[in-house]
Design an enzyme around this catalytic site. Sequence first.
Site, short mmCIF file in Angstrom:
data_model
loop_
_atom_site.label_atom_id
_atom_site.label_comp_id
_atom_site.label_asym_id
_atom_site.label_seq_id
_atom_site.Cartn_x
_atom_site.Cartn_y
_atom_site.Cartn_z
N PHE A 225 46.99 44.73 39.52
CA PHE A 225 45.61 45.14 39.80
C PHE A 225 45.18 44.56 41.13
O PHE A 225 45.22 43.34 41.31
CB PHE A 225 44.65 44.68 38.69
N ASP B 272 48.32 38.29 46.33
CA ASP B 272 46.94 38.55 45.91
C ASP B 272 46.55 37.41 44.97
O ASP B 272 46.91 37.42 43.79
CB ASP B 272 46.88 39.91 45.22
N LYS C 168 36.79 36.16 43.93
CA LYS C 168 36.41 35.62 42.63
C LYS C 168 35.88 34.17 42.70
O LYS C 168 34.74 33.97 43.08
CB LYS C 168 37.58 35.74 41.66
#
Length: 394
Positions: free
Chosen positions: A135, A220, A249
């Site tokens: 993702f 990532d 995040k």
Amino acid sequence: MTSIPEREAKVHMNMFRRPPMTLVKGQGARVEDSEGKTYVDCVAGIAVDALGHGHPGLAEVIAEQARSLIHVSNLYYTEPQINLAEMLVNASGLDKIFFVNSGAEANEGAIKLARKWGIQNRDGAYTILSTENSFHGRTMTTVAATGTPAYREPFGPPTPGFDFVAYNDFEALEEKVDAQTAAILLEPIQGEGGVNVPDDSYLQKVRELCDRENILLILDEVQTGCGRTGKMFAFEHYGIKPDIMTLAKGLGGGVPIGAVLANEKAAVFQPGDHGSTFGGNVLACAASAFVVDQILNQGVLETANARSEYMDKKIAELEDRSDLVIGQRGKGLLRAIILRDDIAADVVGKGISQGLLSNPVRPNAIRLMPPLTVTEEELDDAFGIIETVLQEFE
Ligand SMILES: Cc1ncc(COP(=O)(O)O)c(C=O)c1O
């Protein structure tokens, strides 16, 4: 009076299947809804609220910065942006950084950087190899990079230049590399894909492959970065360094901010190649510098590691007590409890009514990603609720 869910149904596009409660405030790893009911928050904004809710120091830094400057253009220097840049460059061992506003934007930036590098340095190569179940975000290009076809299929032709192999299958990856390959894009641990931890040697082998073939390794770390897995960056578990890394995040402790870091080799952007109105915004950078300092220098990483050990103990106890729990995956405070049956969504739903926020990351897996500052007592309450709920299913 019309309820918030009824008002939402009229005006907001339904994309999230929300439970019918409205959160109004929080403290530490607990949040409270508009009825005064409290919940242990083991979602933490999906691995975002690194310092928990209502952190007085973070609130003060934000208020203080807002009183002087909230935003000026990236056409001008601001000190908080450069402070944060230095902190992250020093902590990562990479050389250069630029700031964005989210994980998807960070990956967009990383993809542009890798494509420019490949076009300039590898005979026009621009293909990026990604993994199944990965993702990387929801923009048109990051869904094209995401190994979950359902996220891109409704939206017409995807951005070209991506190919996929099974995660943690080094031979499959090696076989796919060809003259068109510019980079390999990986999560060090797949988060949304189910908290999938690769074999210990996987990332090292990928690093060696990238060096051998002269292609870039993009990690990532949007979900795994900023202390989430027990190290500041998950790559530190594996004794390697990426060429490009993305963060978001936890980086702002809840204030939206993302970043792209690169080594000298990969840092090929020139003025005019990329940009962002809000990326590196002075308010977000001041908040983030506070969060990063707390994680690195003020004991938050140590707390997270202590709670990670406590979590191991709690999960082991749960496994002993419930036939429905058959294992766990994860590192640090990014965990998935694996269930024997596909009942994760029901367990999470019942958990909410008992006062626990958790996430059914797979039909048989419940993801827990509490604040890095979560206390043992908060974890006791969370695991107490999971055990009670599981008893209903036995
Ligand atoms: C590994 C990873 N990359 C990228 C993203 C996208 O981040 P954002 O939702 O901030 O765009 C996420 C979000 O879950 C993620 O887990």
